[in-house]
Motif scaffolding. Structure first.
Motif, PDB file in Angstrom:
ATOM      1  N   GLY A   1      -5.029   4.807  -4.684  1.00 25.26           N
ATOM      2  CA  GLY A   1      -3.937   3.993  -4.153  1.00 25.26           C
ATOM      3  C   GLY A   1      -4.317   3.353  -2.837  1.00 25.26           C
ATOM      4  N   ILE A   2      -4.900   4.154  -1.921  1.00 28.70           N
ATOM      5  CA  ILE A   2      -5.274   3.600  -0.609  1.00 28.70           C
ATOM      6  C   ILE A   2      -6.354   2.533  -0.783  1.00 28.70           C
TER       7      ILE A   2
ATOM      8  N   VAL B   1       0.617   3.950  -3.003  1.00 27.44           N
ATOM      9  CA  VAL B   1       0.158   5.322  -2.767  1.00 27.44           C
ATOM     10  C   VAL B   1       1.230   6.314  -3.218  1.00 27.44           C
TER      11      VAL B   1
ATOM     12  N   THR C   1       0.825  -1.205   0.000  1.00 30.34           N
ATOM     13  CA  THR C   1       0.000   0.000   0.000  1.00 30.34           C
ATOM     14  C   THR C   1       0.862   1.259   0.000  1.00 30.34           C
TER      15      THR C   1
ATOM     16  N   PHE D   1      -4.363   9.480  -4.963  1.00 33.65           N
ATOM     17  CA  PHE D   1      -4.026   9.106  -3.592  1.00 33.65           C
ATOM     18  C   PHE D   1      -5.094   8.167  -3.030  1.00 33.65           C
TER      19      PHE D   1
END
Lengths: 245, 195
Positions: A133-134, A52, A48, A130
């Motif tokens: 990505g999370i 991110v 992760t 962002f």
């Protein structure tokens, strides 16, 4: 962009577009590090972080990078973050570093990370990238933890905490915490085949089959519901016609 | 003579005992993705084998004679991936020039080799476990043979599976993974080969 769309880019990666179970990407780490739940959690978190960071940087540079050389640029960006993560892990969690081994370096060629840069971050704003990505990171983390949970419980009969994250063992008088599930005093019903590489393939295959079965059931139910509804509507129309006559 | 015996033993061990796909889990994506037709599986297998051997041949001197003397061994991953990406480009150009038919057959698989973890995996493993040049090459050759053998056997099974009656939920990828699992159990039997 509306508020709902931000939420959408965060939620999509967790279940509806889960990178492992739905898009079938990133199978190498999902099979290789899922022998124990602890290393799966470690891998998921590091994954992760890299995802991110690379998503944000790719999104920031998306107007600077020329179209023709974008894939090599993405790979270099990802490789930089992987190297940084590797050095931090080696320094602060050496047991995790040795249990993940080469697969930490192999995050560079992970199809999920490269795929998100290519498909999402190179076309969307920083905040969305962002959140994407999370979301995808959490989706992958949950997926590999599920596989690792099955494999560790079925393969060893217990869950062990403290071998990889040594701070847990340190807080617990230096001994790893062991939860006995399939074994106890005098009995042990675990199958060691699930700890071997073959078990990884079998568990992932059966998990995907169960998900497909659930989806099939849902689709069938929808079809049956629609048919019943149509039948009822027809009957009602016939009744109305009778009354009218 | 002793070294030669160790070299040959290492090739057998890397190709059969710790097989690249079935026990080291490298290159699963291409294994599952391409392994449903014998012809494409064989072309992919040959191309990957060639790139693995070339990459190991080039990365060993780069790591040991450039990165380590320069004091930057932590740049290994980033250097290797660049070497592999350019190697794949060069190989593609050569094949296009000398054998257009093979180039056509490989098609889309050629650029995909860059992101095949088997290539980067072997090279990283060589430097991580500090193998010498001979053993690095044994690892590369053994891995290539292992990949080629396993992907072709797997493609043969998958071709048969397509015409068989599989439960609806298992259709497609799930049964492919279970097939791979059963093959992995079979390869587990080879682990006693080198004691």
């Amino acid at each position: 962009m509306a508020k709902g769309e931000h939420k959408q880019s965060f939620i999509a990666g967790i279940i509806a577009e889960n990178p492992l179970f739905v898009s079938l990407l990133g199978m190498c780490p999902a099979l290789a590090v899922t022998k124990s739940l602890e290393s799966a959690i470690g891998m998921g978190i590091l994954f992760t972080i890299v995802l991110v960071c690379s998503n944000v940087l790719v999104s920031l540079l998306r107007k600077v990078i020329p179209e023709e050389v974008r894939t090599p640029c993405f790979i270099v960006i990802i490789a930089t973050f992987v190297t940084l993560t590797k050095m931090f892990t080696e320094a602060f969690l050496p047991e995790l570093y040795s249990s993940l081994g080469v697969f930490l370096s192999l995050l560079v060629v992970n199809c999920i990370i490269l795929g998100r840069s290519e498909a999402f971050a190179s076309k969307n704003g920083v905040l969305d990238s962002f959140l994407d990505g999370i979301g995808n990171g959490i989706g992958f983390l949950m997926a590999i933890c599920l596989i690792a949970l099955f494999r560790e419980v079925l393969g060893t009969g217990q869950l062990t905490f403290g071998n990889t994250f040594t701070f847990i063992a340190d807080a617990h008088n230096g001994e790893p915490i062991k939860l006995w599930i399939l074994k106890g005093e005098g009995y042990d019903v675990s199958f060691s085949i699930f700890s071997t590489p073959a078990g990884g393939f079998l568990v992932l295959g059966i998990t995907l089959a169960i998900m497909a079965a659930i989806n099939n059931m849902k689709a069938n139910k929808k079809k049956v519901d629609a048919r019943i509804k149509a039948q009822k509507a027809k009957e009602e129309a016939a009744k109305k016609r009778e009354v009218a006559q | 003579m002793n070294y030669l015996a160790a070299f040959l033993l290492a090739i057998v061990s890397y190709s059969l005992v710790s097989n690249v796909v079935l026990s080291r889990f490298y290159g699963i994506c291409s294994f599952i993705g391409v392994g449903n037709k014998i012809k494409s599986a064989a072309s992919m297998g040959i191309a990957v084998s060639f790139v693995i051997i070339m990459a190991a041949l080039i990365c060993y001197p780069i790591y040991n004679f450039i990165l380590v003397p320069a004091g930057v061994p932590y740049l290994d991953t980033i250097t290797f991936i660049l070497v592999i990406a350019s190697l794949v480009q060069v190989v593609g150009l050569f094949i296009k020039k000398f054998s257009p038919s093979l180039y056509k057959a490989l098609g889309i698989y050629l650029p995909l080799i860059t992101t095949n973890c088997a290539v980067l995996g072997v090279v990283s493993e060589n430097t991580a476990s500090k193998l010498d040049f001979g053993m690095s090459m044994a690892n590369a050759i053994g891995t290539s043979i292992g990949f080629l053998v396993v992907i072709i056997i797997y493609a043969c099974i998958r071709e048969r599976l397509e015409s068989s009656n599989v439960p609806k939920a298992f259709k497609g990828i799930p049964i492919a993974l279970i097939t791979a699992g059963i093959m992995a159990i079979a390869f587990l039997g080879l682990s006693g080969l080198i004691g």
